[in-house]
Enzyme design. Structure first.
Site, PDB file in Angstrom:
ATOM      1  N   ASP A  39     -29.823  -1.718  29.812  1.00 13.51           N
ATOM      2  CA  ASP A  39     -29.479  -3.142  29.832  1.00 13.51           C
ATOM      3  C   ASP A  39     -28.722  -3.550  31.091  1.00 13.51           C
ATOM      4  O   ASP A  39     -27.681  -4.215  31.004  1.00 13.51           O
ATOM      5  CB  ASP A  39     -28.619  -3.500  28.604  1.00 13.51           C
ATOM      6  CG  ASP A  39     -29.147  -2.867  27.332  1.00 13.51           C
ATOM      7  OD1 ASP A  39     -30.349  -3.010  27.073  1.00 13.51           O
ATOM      8  OD2 ASP A  39     -28.370  -2.208  26.610  1.00 13.51           O
ATOM      9  N   GLU A 200     -34.224 -11.252  22.840  1.00 13.07           N
ATOM     10  CA  GLU A 200     -32.816 -10.920  23.126  1.00 13.07           C
ATOM     11  C   GLU A 200     -32.619 -10.767  24.624  1.00 13.07           C
ATOM     12  O   GLU A 200     -33.514 -11.072  25.414  1.00 13.07           O
ATOM     13  CB  GLU A 200     -32.429  -9.623  22.393  1.00 13.07           C
ATOM     14  CG  GLU A 200     -33.294  -8.433  22.775  1.00 13.07           C
ATOM     15  CD  GLU A 200     -33.102  -7.219  21.877  1.00 13.07           C
ATOM     16  OE1 GLU A 200     -32.430  -7.313  20.844  1.00 13.07           O
ATOM     17  OE2 GLU A 200     -33.664  -6.154  22.221  1.00 13.07           O
TER      18      GLU A 200
END
Ligand SMILES: *[C@@H]1O[C@H](CO)[C@@H](O)[C@H](O)[C@H]1NC(C)=O
Ligand SMILES: *[C@@H]1O[C@H](CO)[C@@H](O)[C@H](O)[C@H]1NC(C)=O
Ligand SMILES: *[C@@H]1O[C@H](CO)[C@@H](O)[C@H](O)[C@H]1NC(C)=O
Ligand SMILES: *[C@@H]1O[C@H](CO)[C@@H](O)[C@H](O)[C@H]1NC(C)=O
Ligand SMILES: *[C@@H]1O[C@H](CO)[C@@H](O)[C@H](O)[C@H]1NC(C)=O
Ligand SMILES: *[C@@H]1O[C@H](CO)[C@@H](O)[C@H](O)[C@H]1NC(C)=O
Ligand SMILES: *[C@@H]1O[C@H](CO)[C@@H](O)[C@H](O)[C@H]1NC(C)=O
Ligand SMILES: *[C@@H]1O[C@H](CO)[C@@H](O)[C@H](O)[C@H]1NC(C)=O
Length: 584
Positions: A39, A200
């Site tokens: 991420d 997301e």
């Protein structure tokens, strides 16, 4: 010796190029941040790029890396580096991959802001915003401003009017007051993505009169992808791009899988780049001990148009130019792919060494060596059990990311246990229920093992714990330590090839006496109970449940010296290992 030959073959070209890799700066290798780095969120301030990655329950957490050339990344600080920033949260977190999920790093009005959220506490998700005017210094990261959220993956975006917005999983948008943490209510649903599960990892960019909303979809495994939508107004309606996804490796045979969850930024010359996560597993997705790593990709983003992102592969080329090669980056941490050469003769604990949860106070100190006060819980402990044995009070474990497909790691251990069960050793650690250990342990004497000590037998023990992995767990192997071995004992983990670890021990003074105690597949630390995390290699000390409260019986302190980690090769495609990632 097939592997060695392959490495040498492929490596020769790369080693040659490495010495002078600025000559042609249009080619580089992924991952640019190898090892467990999921991420990634990145931004640029002047001539320096900054990225943060997820760390879940590891501590210190939220590492900030800086680079001037996009390929040499130096660890400059951790935003979460003091227990007092979030008192009690770590102790209250029982699961293996809760904690700090995906963060976003942004710079605004002279201040770095790092927004994230912490999962797994009894009170639900805790939103956090850390601030700093000096990201090269741990101490400069503030105690976080907290905000209440039910969703993960917060983005932070300032509009031209100065208002700050947080977009989260969903995709939901709220305005945030960065002094109080107050959020506008209710959260507004601005896009549901293109139909993939789990929309997301949002990031908002304002460009050419549009708000662009780039997100991840499909879940973080093989269906992962990046999609985008845009609107003239921040709350929408958002129009999805007709050629979504703009980046994915799903349904391909590429070695780099799970490509998704990225962030975009520009270099000083105005070129666009992105970093996202990927897994070096090939399509069979079985062996990937380093988990999700950070990769760099070039982008083209013309005025009024949608961004075009270049497919992620191991060897990237075709882009006119990366910023000039430079290792002139401030800060006292190592570059991510540097070897560890630590003798622990003094100074602080090296920045790239981390723990599983906040460690017990005073458990790690550098005196004449790295002294480790053992924890009652071993590396497995009793998850979800009594807090003193669950691991929640911190494991006496310290490790660094496995950052290379091929590597050698070793430490010299001085250890004189006094009671049965006391143990110290090295491990490849993914979670408390997925780890491969080689310990020196005092065992009860019995008739098959000759007693050398009055109280017990000092032995080498290879032991694997691996849950949720579809292959057999190798049997424990116990080898009495030869009585003529002198202390310290060198414990070593090395890669036999791209998928196998060898664990061996030897007297530090006589490597030729090495005994191979165990061999284990890297699949034992791939996925399992740690699908979001990646393997660490490091050292531990425990008394295996003896003692009381948090204290082990006296006499089991371990002292580690001569800590060495040397990267030897990176797999960049099926059948291709290069000597070191970098530019050619
Ligand atoms: C790198 O290559 C250039 C051009 O071939 C050469 O002039 C220079 O000396 C080389 N530098 C090193 C450190 O080898
Ligand atoms: C930790 O958990 C205990 C017991 O549930 C609770 O009393 C305490 O407030 C929690 N602390 C934090 C910081 O969440
Ligand atoms: C997304 O889906 C939810 C649930 O179906 C719906 O309430 C919401 O309006 C949708 N959002 C958008 C922007 O279409
Ligand atoms: C990289 O390439 C660009 C143009 O392709 C050039 O301007 C720049 O000087 C190069 N940098 C280095 C370090 O070679
Ligand atoms: C003695 O210890 C060895 C090694 O742990 C074990 O294999 C063996 O079963 C033990 N024997 C007895 C009698 O406990
Ligand atoms: C490991 O995963 C299984 C299945 O998801 C779960 O039941 C178990 O609680 C997990 N163990 C730990 C220690 O997290
Ligand atoms: C690890 O610790 C647990 C909990 O104290 C204990 O049950 C287990 O036997 C220990 N493992 C070893 C190999 O001693
Ligand atoms: C990695 O291991 C597999 C299985 O042995 C082998 O097929 C593959 O060629 C190896 N890759 C490299 C780059 O050596």
């Amino acid at each position: 010796m097939k592997t060695t030959k392959q490495i040498l073959l492929v490596a020769s070209a790369v080693i040659g190029a490495l010495a002078n890799y600025s000559e042609n700066n249009a080619t580089y290798f992924n991952p640019t941040l190898p090892g467990w780095h999921s991420d990634p969120s990145c931004t640029r301030v002047k001539d320096t790029f900054y990225c943060v990655t997820s760390t879940f329950i590891a501590f210190p957490g939220l590492p900030v890396y800086a680079s001037k050339d996009l390929t040499n990344w130096k660890l400059i600080s951790h935003a979460w580096n003091r227990e007092s920033q979030l008192p009690g949260l770590s102790y209250n977190t029982s699961e293996q991959q809760q904690g700090m999920y995906a963060a976003t790093i942004r710079y605004h009005d002279g201040v770095f802001h790092l927004i994230c959220e912490y999962l797994g506490t009894p009170g639900g998700i805790v939103g956090v915003v850390f601030k700093s005017t000096d990201p090269f210094d741990d101490a400069a990261w503030s105690d976080p401003i907290r905000f209440k959220t039910g969703k993960i993956d917060p983005d932070l975006f300032w509009d031209d009017d100065g208002k700050a917005y947080v977009a989260t999983q969903g995709i939901l948008l709220q305005e945030i007051n960065l002094k109080t943490g107050d959020l506008s209510q209710p959260p507004v649903s601005i896009w549901n993505g293109t139909g993939g599960v789990w929309p997301e990892g949002p990031h908002i960019y304002k460009k050419d009169g549009y708000y662009y909303l780039m997100i991840a979809e499909g879940g973080t495994a093989q269906d992962h992808s990046i999609t985008i939508a845009r609107s003239r107004k921040i709350y929408g309606p958002y129009e999805p791009y007709e050629n979504n996804p703009i980046l994915t490796n799903k349904h391909t045979n590429r070695f780099f899988q799970t490509v998704g969850h990225g962030d975009l930024f520009q270099d000083e010359a105005g070129n666009w780049w992105g970093m996202c996560l990927a897994t070096r597993s090939g399509p069979d997705f079985k062996i990937y001990p380093m988990g999700r790593e950070a990769v760099l990709f070039p982008a083209t983003w013309n005025k009024g148009e949608w961004p075009v992102l270049q497919t992620v592969e191991g060897k990237m080329s075709g882009w006119p130019s990366l910023p000039a090669v430079s290792r002139d980056v401030a800060g006292d941490g190592p570059f991510n792919t540097d070897p560890d050469v630590y003798d622990f003769k003094g100074g602080p604990i090296p920045k790239n060494l981390i723990h599983w949860r906040v460690p017990r106070e005073g458990a790690f100190s550098i005196k004449n060596g790295l002294e480790v006060v053992p924890s009652r819980n071993n590396l497995t402990g009793i998850p979800f059990g009594d807090i003193e044995l669950s691991g929640q009070r911190g494991l006496a474990f310290i490790g660094r990311r496995q950052t290379h497909t091929l590597f050698t790691y070793s430490v010299d251990l001085t250890f004189d246990p006094k009671s049965v069960g006391q143990e110290a050793g090295v491990t490849v650690f993914l979670t408390q229920v997925n780890h491969i250990d080689l310990g020196v342990v005092l065992l009860e004497s019995n008739s098959t093992i000759k007693t050398a000590k009055s109280k017990g037998q000092l032995a080498l023990r290879f032991r694997v714990e691996s849950k949720n992995v579809p292959i057999p767990v190798p049997a424990t192997n116990i080898v009495p330590i030869p009585s003529h071995w002198k202390s310290p004992i060198r414990l070593q983990i090395s890669t036999r090839n791209n998928i196998t670890y060898d664990l061996s021990a030897m007297p530090a003074s006589n490597e030729a006496a090495a005994i191979k105690v165990g061999t284990a597949s890297a699949q034992l630390v791939s996925g399992g109970n740690g699908t979001f995390v990646g393997s660490l290699v490091g050292a531990y000390a425990t008394c295996n449940g003896a003692g009381k409260g948090l204290d082990c019986p006296e006499g089991g302190k371990a002292v580690f010296g001569r800590w060495r980690y040397t990267g030897k090769g990176q797999q960049v495609a099926q059948g291709v290992i290069v000597a070191e990632e970098g530019r050619s």
